[in-house]
Design a protein around this motif. Structure first.
Motif, mmCIF file in Angstrom:
data_model
loop_
_atom_site.group_PDB
_atom_site.id
_atom_site.type_symbol
_atom_site.label_atom_id
_atom_site.label_comp_id
_atom_site.label_asym_id
_atom_site.label_seq_id
_atom_site.Cartn_x
_atom_site.Cartn_y
_atom_site.Cartn_z
ATOM 1 N N ALA A 174 0.834 -1.211 0.000
ATOM 2 C CA ALA A 174 0.000 0.000 0.000
ATOM 3 C C ALA A 174 0.866 1.257 0.000
ATOM 4 C CB ALA A 174 -0.931 -0.003 1.212
ATOM 5 N N PHE A 175 1.944 1.243 0.798
ATOM 6 C CA PHE A 175 2.832 2.407 0.853
ATOM 7 C C PHE A 175 3.560 2.611 -0.481
ATOM 8 C CE2 PHE A 175 2.925 1.687 5.634
ATOM 9 C CZ PHE A 175 2.108 2.780 5.894
ATOM 10 N N ASN A 176 3.957 1.522 -1.123
ATOM 11 C CA ASN A 176 4.604 1.635 -2.436
ATOM 12 C C ASN A 176 3.649 2.251 -3.465
ATOM 13 O OD1 ASN A 176 7.183 0.686 -1.840
ATOM 14 N ND2 ASN A 176 6.596 -1.459 -2.112
ATOM 15 N N ALA A 177 2.373 1.856 -3.369
ATOM 16 C CA ALA A 177 1.365 2.441 -4.265
ATOM 17 C C ALA A 177 1.199 3.930 -3.976
ATOM 18 C CB ALA A 177 0.032 1.713 -4.099
ATOM 19 N N ALA A 178 1.287 4.297 -2.691
ATOM 20 C CA ALA A 178 1.155 5.702 -2.303
ATOM 21 C C ALA A 178 2.309 6.540 -2.838
ATOM 22 C CB ALA A 178 1.084 5.817 -0.777
ATOM 23 N N TYR A 179 3.491 5.943 -2.916
ATOM 24 C CA TYR A 179 4.688 6.686 -3.335
ATOM 25 C C TYR A 179 4.541 7.263 -4.741
ATOM 26 C CZ TYR A 179 9.556 7.853 -4.220
ATOM 27 O OH TYR A 179 10.716 8.529 -4.526
ATOM 28 N N GLY A 180 3.797 6.588 -5.591
ATOM 29 C CA GLY A 180 3.642 7.055 -6.973
ATOM 30 C C GLY A 180 2.579 8.125 -7.151
ATOM 31 N N LEU A 181 1.966 8.547 -6.044
ATOM 32 C CA LEU A 181 0.881 9.535 -6.124
ATOM 33 C C LEU A 181 1.312 10.876 -5.536
ATOM 34 C CD1 LEU A 181 -1.980 7.114 -4.998
ATOM 35 C CD2 LEU A 181 -1.399 7.801 -7.345
ATOM 36 N N GLN A 182 0.425 11.857 -5.607
ATOM 37 C CA GLN A 182 0.761 13.217 -5.185
ATOM 38 C C GLN A 182 0.693 13.364 -3.660
ATOM 39 O OE1 GLN A 182 -1.805 15.992 -7.218
ATOM 40 N NE2 GLN A 182 -1.505 15.004 -9.205
ATOM 41 N N PRO A 183 1.638 14.114 -3.074
ATOM 42 C CA PRO A 183 1.602 14.378 -1.626
ATOM 43 C C PRO A 183 0.301 15.077 -1.232
ATOM 44 C CG PRO A 183 3.709 15.029 -2.565
ATOM 45 C CD PRO A 183 2.805 14.726 -3.732
ATOM 46 N N ALA A 184 -0.108 14.879 0.015
ATOM 47 C CA ALA A 184 -1.349 15.505 0.488
ATOM 48 C C ALA A 184 -1.347 15.590 2.004
ATOM 49 C CB ALA A 184 -2.561 14.705 0.011
ATOM 50 N N VAL A 185 -2.072 16.563 2.528
ATOM 51 C CA VAL A 185 -2.283 16.819 3.966
ATOM 52 C C VAL A 185 -0.993 16.692 4.777
ATOM 53 C CG1 VAL A 185 -4.727 16.229 3.910
ATOM 54 C CG2 VAL A 185 -3.086 14.436 4.412
ATOM 55 N N GLY A 186 0.089 17.194 4.223
ATOM 56 C CA GLY A 186 1.357 17.218 4.950
ATOM 57 C C GLY A 186 2.152 15.930 4.886
ATOM 58 N N ILE A 187 1.647 14.928 4.191
ATOM 59 C CA ILE A 187 2.365 13.653 4.057
ATOM 60 C C ILE A 187 3.147 13.676 2.746
ATOM 61 C CG2 ILE A 187 2.143 11.145 3.909
ATOM 62 C CD1 ILE A 187 -0.561 11.469 5.375
ATOM 63 N N THR A 188 4.457 13.511 2.837
ATOM 64 C CA THR A 188 5.323 13.586 1.664
ATOM 65 C C THR A 188 5.757 12.191 1.218
ATOM 66 O OG1 THR A 188 7.363 13.719 2.960
ATOM 67 C CG2 THR A 188 6.194 15.796 2.513
ATOM 68 N N LYS A 189 6.409 12.131 0.073
ATOM 69 C CA LYS A 189 6.927 10.849 -0.412
ATOM 70 C C LYS A 189 8.049 10.343 0.488
ATOM 71 C CE LYS A 189 5.497 11.336 -5.210
ATOM 72 N NZ LYS A 189 5.810 11.007 -6.613
ATOM 73 N N ASP A 190 8.782 11.259 1.106
ATOM 74 C CA ASP A 190 9.815 10.849 2.061
ATOM 75 C C ASP A 190 9.195 10.140 3.262
ATOM 76 O OD1 ASP A 190 11.868 11.841 0.536
ATOM 77 O OD2 ASP A 190 11.920 13.793 1.547
ATOM 78 N N ASP A 191 8.028 10.630 3.706
ATOM 79 C CA ASP A 191 7.325 9.970 4.813
ATOM 80 C C ASP A 191 6.945 8.542 4.427
ATOM 81 O OD1 ASP A 191 7.398 12.282 6.403
ATOM 82 O OD2 ASP A 191 5.566 13.053 5.480
ATOM 83 N N VAL A 192 6.517 8.378 3.182
ATOM 84 C CA VAL A 192 6.133 7.053 2.695
ATOM 85 C C VAL A 192 7.349 6.125 2.669
ATOM 86 C CG1 VAL A 192 5.211 5.765 0.737
ATOM 87 C CG2 VAL A 192 4.214 7.985 1.339
ATOM 88 N N LEU A 193 8.478 6.634 2.164
ATOM 89 C CA LEU A 193 9.707 5.825 2.113
ATOM 90 C C LEU A 193 10.165 5.419 3.510
ATOM 91 C CD1 LEU A 193 11.864 7.548 -0.663
ATOM 92 C CD2 LEU A 193 10.753 5.310 -0.758
ATOM 93 N N ASP A 194 10.046 6.349 4.460
ATOM 94 C CA ASP A 194 10.420 6.034 5.844
ATOM 95 C C ASP A 194 9.584 4.871 6.375
ATOM 96 O OD1 ASP A 194 12.277 8.044 5.839
ATOM 97 O OD2 ASP A 194 10.991 9.513 6.857
#
Length: 391
Positions: A360-380
Motif C-alpha cells: 500500500a505504501f509503495n502504491a502511495a509513493y507514486g501519487l501526489q503528496p497531500a495533507v502534509g504527508i510527503t513521499k519521504d514519509d512514505v519511504l520512511d
C-alpha cells in the motif's frame, strides 16, 4: 470587546459584498411594476458547471442583504455551510405596506399577499436562470419575519428554512405557529433569535413544545435568546448563528463530536455479545453526505478534511480494520493523492500484515503528496516495515 469584534467583522463583510453584488431591476408580473433586487452569486459558480446551490432570500434587503451575504460568503469559505445564492429584496419604501395584517381576520392584506407571491415569483426566476438547489431559506426581521411565517399557513410550504430575527408576530401566528410546525412532514429548519428582553417567544417555545418536537426528526426548531443584545444589534449575532443552525448537517466533522456519538453507540451495545449492528464511524460519514444531498440538494464528494478527521480518530482507537476501509474510501474519492493508500498502509501495519502494508505504501509513493504527508514519509514507512519483516 467580543461584541465590538463581531460588529467590526460585520462591517468588513459588508464592504466586501458591496463590491461583488449584482444589482438588478426585476419586472414583476405579480406586482405589475419593477423592483430592485441584489444578488450575490457563489464564489466558484462558473468553475463548477454541474453544481447546484441553495438560495437564501433576504427580506428588508436594503439593510439586511449585505450582512447576510457577507456571512454566507464567510461561512461557505470555511466550509461551515454550502456556497449559496443570496437574493435581497429592497423594501425601504414599501415594508410597512407589504407587511400589513388585517386586525379582524388576522390574515395578510391583499398587498401583503401580492408581495408574498412576488417573493415566490423571484424564487422561480432564480431557479429558471441559475443552478439553484431545491433548498430555500428566508431571512427576515420583526414585521417582515411575521410575514414570512405566513408561508407556514399554505398547504404546500414553499421554503425549507426560516431565519427570523426578533419577530413581531401577529396574534394569528402566535396562536397557530406551534401547531403548523408540528404538521410539517418534510425536513425543515425554524430558527428564531430574540434579544434577552423579548419574552414573547419564551411563552411560545417552551419545554413542552421542545418535548413535542423531540420525536419529529424532520423538524429542527431553535429559539436563541441572545444575551447583551437589543433590537438593533441582535441581527449581527443572529445571522451567523442562524445560518450555522440551518446548515448544521453540512458543517465539517469534529473529532470531539465523533467521540461523543461513538461513546453513545458503545453504551447502546454494552454487555451485548452481538455488536455487528453497531454504526461505524465510516458509515456515519457516508450517511452524513447522503443527508447533505437529500436535505440541501447539494451533491458533493467527501471532503478530504473530513476523511482526515475520521481517519485520525479511528487510528487513535486502534480500529485497524476500519482504518483500512477509510483508506480505500479516501483513495476512491481522491485517486491522484497518496493519502488513501497511506492510510490503508497504516491499517495493515496495525494488524501486523507488513507485506500488505508495504504494498500500500509503495502504491502511495507514486501519487501526489497531500495533507502534509510527503513521499519521504512514505519511504520512511517502507524502510521501517522492511526492518520489522526481517525481525
Amino acid at each position: 470587546m467580543k461584541k465590538i469584534i463581531i460588529l467590526g467583522l460585520f462591517l468588513l463583510l459588508v464592504q466586501i459584498v458591496n463590491s461583488q453584488a449584482l444589482y438588478r431591476s426585476f419586472p414583476s408580473d405579480v406586482l405589475g411594476e419593477e423592483r430592485n433586487v441584489k444578488i450575490l452569486k457563489p464564489r466558484n459558480y462558473s468553475e463548477n458547471p454541474e453544481k447546484t446551490y441553495p438560495l437564501v432570500i433576504v427580506l428588508d434587503g436594503d439593510y439586511l442583504f449585505e450582512p447576510v451575504a457577507g456571512t454566507v460568503d464567510y461561512l461557505s469559505y470555511w466550509d461551515q455551510m454550502p456556497e449559496s445564492f443570496v437574493l435581497g429584496i429592497n423594501q425601504r419604501e414599501s415594508r410597512y405596506d407589504e407587511s400589513e395584517i388585517n386586525r379582524e381576520s388576522g390574515f395578510p392584506e391583499q398587498q401583503t399577499l401580492r408581495f408574498m407571491d412576488f417573493v415566490m415569483e423571484l424564487k422561480q426566476t432564480m431557479e429558471d436562470e441559475y443552478r439553484v438547489a431545491p433548498f430555500t431559506v428566508i431571512v427576515a426581521k420583526d414585521i417582515t419575519a411575521n410575514v414570512a411565517s405566513y408561508y407556514l399557513m399554505r398547504k404546500k410550504i414553499p421554503v425549507n428554512a426560516l431565519l427570523q430575527i426578533d419577530p413581531d408576530y401577529s396574534t394569528l401566528i402566535q396562536q397557530n405557529l406551534i401547531n403548523k410546525l408540528s404538521q410539517l412532514e418534510e425536513y425543515n429548519y425554524f430558527y428564531v433569535a430574540t434579544p434577552e428582553s423579548n419574552n414573547t417567544l419564551s411563552e411560545l417555545i417552551t419545554q413542552e413544545t421542545d418535548s413535542l418536537f423531540a420525536t419529529k426528526k424532520n423538524l429542527n426548531l431553535k429559539h436563541d435568546k441572545i444575551e447583551d443584545t437589543n433590537k438593533y444589534n441582535v441581527s449581527a449575532h443572529a445571522i451567523p448563528r442562524g445560518l450555522q443552525f440551518i446548515f448544521q448537517e453540512y458543517s465539517l466533522i469534529e473529532g470531539e463530536k465523533l467521540l461523543e456519538v461513538d461513546l453513545a453507540e458503545e453504551m447502546k451495545y454494552e454487555g451485548k455479545e452481538n455488536k455487528k449492528d453497531m454504526v461505524r464511524v465510516i458509515d456515519r460519514i457516508l450517511e452524513k453526505y447522503k443527508m447533505i444531498k437529500e436535505v440541501y440538494g447539494v451533491d458533493m464528494k467527501l471532503r478530504l478534511v473530513d476523511l482526515v478527521t475520521i481517519a485520525e480518530y479511528v487510528e487513535s482507537k486502534k480500529d485497524w480494520d476500519q482504518l483500512i476501509d477509510i483508506g480505500v474510501l479516501a483513495h476512491k474519492e481522491y485517486p491522484d493523492l497518496l493519502y488513501g493508500r497511506y492510510v490503508e498502509g497504516l491499517g495493515y501495519e496495525g494488524i501486523g500484515r507488513y507485506s500488505r502494508a508495504i504494498k500500500a505504501f509503495n502504491a502511495a509513493y507514486g501519487l501526489q503528496p497531500a495533507v502534509g504527508i510527503t513521499k519521504d514519509d512514505v519511504l520512511d514507512k517502507v524502510e521501517l516495515l522492511q526492518i520489522k519483516e526481517k525481525d
